[in-house]
Design a protein around this motif. Structure first.
Motif, short mmCIF file in Angstrom:
data_model
loop_
_atom_site.label_atom_id
_atom_site.label_comp_id
_atom_site.label_asym_id
_atom_site.label_seq_id
_atom_site.Cartn_x
_atom_site.Cartn_y
_atom_site.Cartn_z
N GLU A 38 0.82 -1.21 0.00
CA GLU A 38 0.00 0.00 0.00
C GLU A 38 0.86 1.27 0.00
OE1 GLU A 38 -3.83 1.69 2.48
OE2 GLU A 38 -2.92 -0.21 3.07
N VAL A 39 2.00 1.18 0.70
CA VAL A 39 2.89 2.35 0.78
C VAL A 39 3.43 2.69 -0.60
CG1 VAL A 39 4.99 3.28 1.84
CG2 VAL A 39 3.50 1.77 3.15
N SER A 86 0.74 4.28 -2.61
CA SER A 86 0.49 5.67 -2.18
C SER A 86 1.58 6.59 -2.70
CB SER A 86 0.45 5.75 -0.66
OG SER A 86 -0.57 4.93 -0.16
N LYS A 121 -4.96 8.79 0.07
CA LYS A 121 -3.59 8.25 0.16
C LYS A 121 -2.56 9.34 -0.14
CE LYS A 121 -4.49 3.44 -0.80
NZ LYS A 121 -4.38 2.35 -1.75
N VAL A 150 0.39 10.79 2.34
CA VAL A 150 1.82 10.85 2.01
C VAL A 150 2.32 12.29 2.14
CG1 VAL A 150 3.56 10.48 0.20
CG2 VAL A 150 1.72 8.84 0.49
N LEU A 187 11.04 6.89 5.17
CA LEU A 187 10.10 5.84 4.79
C LEU A 187 9.33 5.31 6.00
CD1 LEU A 187 11.68 3.56 2.07
CD2 LEU A 187 9.43 4.58 2.03
N ARG A 188 10.03 5.24 7.12
CA ARG A 188 9.36 4.75 8.32
C ARG A 188 8.21 5.68 8.73
NH1 ARG A 188 13.42 4.11 12.81
NH2 ARG A 188 13.06 6.33 12.92
N VAL A 189 8.47 7.00 8.64
CA VAL A 189 7.42 7.97 8.96
C VAL A 189 6.25 7.82 7.99
CG1 VAL A 189 6.88 10.45 9.11
CG2 VAL A 189 9.04 9.60 10.01
N VAL A 190 6.59 7.67 6.72
CA VAL A 190 5.53 7.53 5.70
C VAL A 190 4.74 6.25 5.94
CG1 VAL A 190 5.06 7.27 3.21
CG2 VAL A 190 6.75 8.92 3.99
N ARG A 191 5.47 5.17 6.26
CA ARG A 191 4.78 3.89 6.53
C ARG A 191 3.85 4.02 7.72
NH1 ARG A 191 10.13 0.99 5.62
NH2 ARG A 191 9.96 0.22 3.51
N GLU A 192 4.35 4.69 8.76
CA GLU A 192 3.51 4.85 9.96
C GLU A 192 2.26 5.67 9.63
OE1 GLU A 192 6.08 6.61 12.86
OE2 GLU A 192 7.12 4.72 13.26
N VAL A 240 0.87 6.21 6.54
CA VAL A 240 0.00 5.54 5.57
C VAL A 240 -0.60 4.27 6.20
CG1 VAL A 240 -0.08 4.41 3.30
CG2 VAL A 240 1.20 6.52 3.60
N GLY A 241 0.17 3.69 7.12
CA GLY A 241 -0.34 2.53 7.85
C GLY A 241 -0.33 1.25 7.06
N GLY A 242 0.50 1.22 6.05
CA GLY A 242 0.55 0.03 5.22
C GLY A 242 1.33 -1.10 5.86
N GLN A 243 2.43 -0.72 6.61
CA GLN A 243 3.30 -1.77 7.15
C GLN A 243 3.62 -1.47 8.61
OE1 GLN A 243 6.61 -1.60 4.50
NE2 GLN A 243 5.52 -2.66 2.89
#
Lengths: 173, 201
Positions: free
Chosen positions: A26-27, A30, B140, B144, B191-196, B198-201
């Protein structure tokens, strides 16, 4: 917040693999959408600005020669002028301040030098101190009366001869 | 929507490849025709500046400044890096200078041309999707963008260069003047901030 996020998890180099730098799922989706949106906004804005520039500018083909860079040139010149003006003002202020302060400081310094208390309080250098002692010695030196001459001989004998405790004892006796 | 997808970016290889496969000599020759350089690279520089500054007008001004600087310094370009990297480096320095001067002139208000979340989300190319999917996509993009706005300046720069400008890590390192490991570290954190978010991973 960023600092908090950074300090919250310390990352070792080993933890960073190429795979961890590639978003997935999903990331990734996005981010791809975000990229597409940014590209669209940018393309539209550039096209809009180009159209506006084309409408206002002379019909000259060169971007460099006509316009588009003209505002940047103006800004650059303005910035240069502002910088020169700011530095000139700063220099003028510094000069004015030094003209105002330096004579006064010099005056205070001279007055302090002439002050006898100040002069007495000044530390003497070793050479001038020795010279002063010699001067005082010369001033107060007087010839020794003949009745006291043996004492001076004794004193010189004391200072040049052996100074063991027993000898000193004998002399005083 | 929930299927696995990967970004179609350039590989994370350290070897240097000029964009469009042009050589250094070609870059220098390209620079001789400055109008062509502006035509080719203006959208890219503008995009990077706009995503960095979040303001269209500021981005346009800085784009002009960037090309003027490049034009004035075109004789100093030796082709040691690609033209794109060189221009991006100039743009990056301009962003740094602008942010510094904006910090000094803190009383100045931000202008109306600042990019809004809604603004960006509205610009997703229409892929013939249903309104529901389009709405989800907009959400989405907003997520981001808000995550990007949270990042530190260096993380943001690295993230944008990698995922919007699609630069390789070695190119990013060359542009920003960082080590490749530092670039990786910033990218990892971003990327970690974006992942957190977006909540994808």
């Amino acid at each position: 917040m960023n600092r908090f996020l950074n300090s919250k998890h310390d990352i070792s180099d080993a933890a960073i693999t190429d795979a961890s730098l590639e978003p997935s799922g999903e990331v990734a989706e996005s981010i791809a959408l975000f990229r597409a949106a940014m590209h669209s906004v940018a393309m539209h804005s550039v096209a809009k600005h180009s159209m506006e520039a084309r409408e206002t500018a002379q019909p000259v083909a060169s971007v460099v020669a006509n316009d588009w860079l003209q505002p940047a040139r103006h800004r650059q010149r303005h910035h240069q002028r502002t910088t020169i003006l700011a530095w000139s003002s700063a220099m003028a202020c510094a000069a004015a301040l030094s003209f105002a302060i330096v004579p006064r400081a010099l005056q205070t310094h001279t007055a302090a030098h002439n002050d006898p208390v100040h002069v007495a309080a000044q530390p003497q250098s070793e050479a001038s101190y020795t010279a002063l002692l010699e001067q005082v010695d010369n001033e107060i030196a007087e010839p020794v009366p003949s009745s006291l001459a043996p004492l001076t001989e004794l004193d010189s004998w004391n200072s040049t001869g052996s100074t063991t405790p027993t000898e000193n004892k004998n002399v005083t006796q | 929507m929930g299927h696995m997808a990967t970004t179609d970016l350039a590989p994370l290889t350290p070897d240097k490849v000029m964009p469009g496969g042009t050589s250094h000599e070609q870059s220098i020759l390209q620079l001789a025709d400055f109008d062509e350089v502006v035509r080719l690279y203006r959208p890219r520089i503008f995009r990077f500046l706009m995503s960095s500054m979040g303001d269209r007008d500021v981005a346009e001004s800085l784009t002009q400044d960037c090309f003027l600087k490049a034009y004035n310094a075109r004789n100093q370009f030796r082709g040691e890096s690609s033209l794109s990297t060189w221009l991006t480096r100039i743009a990056l320095n301009l962003v740094r200078d602008h942010l510094r001067s904006r910090r000094i002139r803190f009383w100045q208000k931000t202008r109306d041309s600042a990019l809004d979340l809604v603004d960006i989300a509205d610009w997703i190319p229409d892929g013939g999707v249903t309104p529901e999917i389009s709405c989800l996509q907009q959400e989405k993009v907003k997520e981001v963008w808000s995550a990007v706005e949270e990042l530190s300046r260096q993380q943001r720069t690295v993230f944008l260069l990698r995922f919007v400008e699609e630069m390789e890590l070695s190119e990013i390192a060359e542009t920003t003047g960082m080590n490749t490991s530092t670039v990786k570290s910033h990218l990892y954190r971003a990327l970690r901030v974006v992942r957190e978010r977006v909540g994808g991973q």
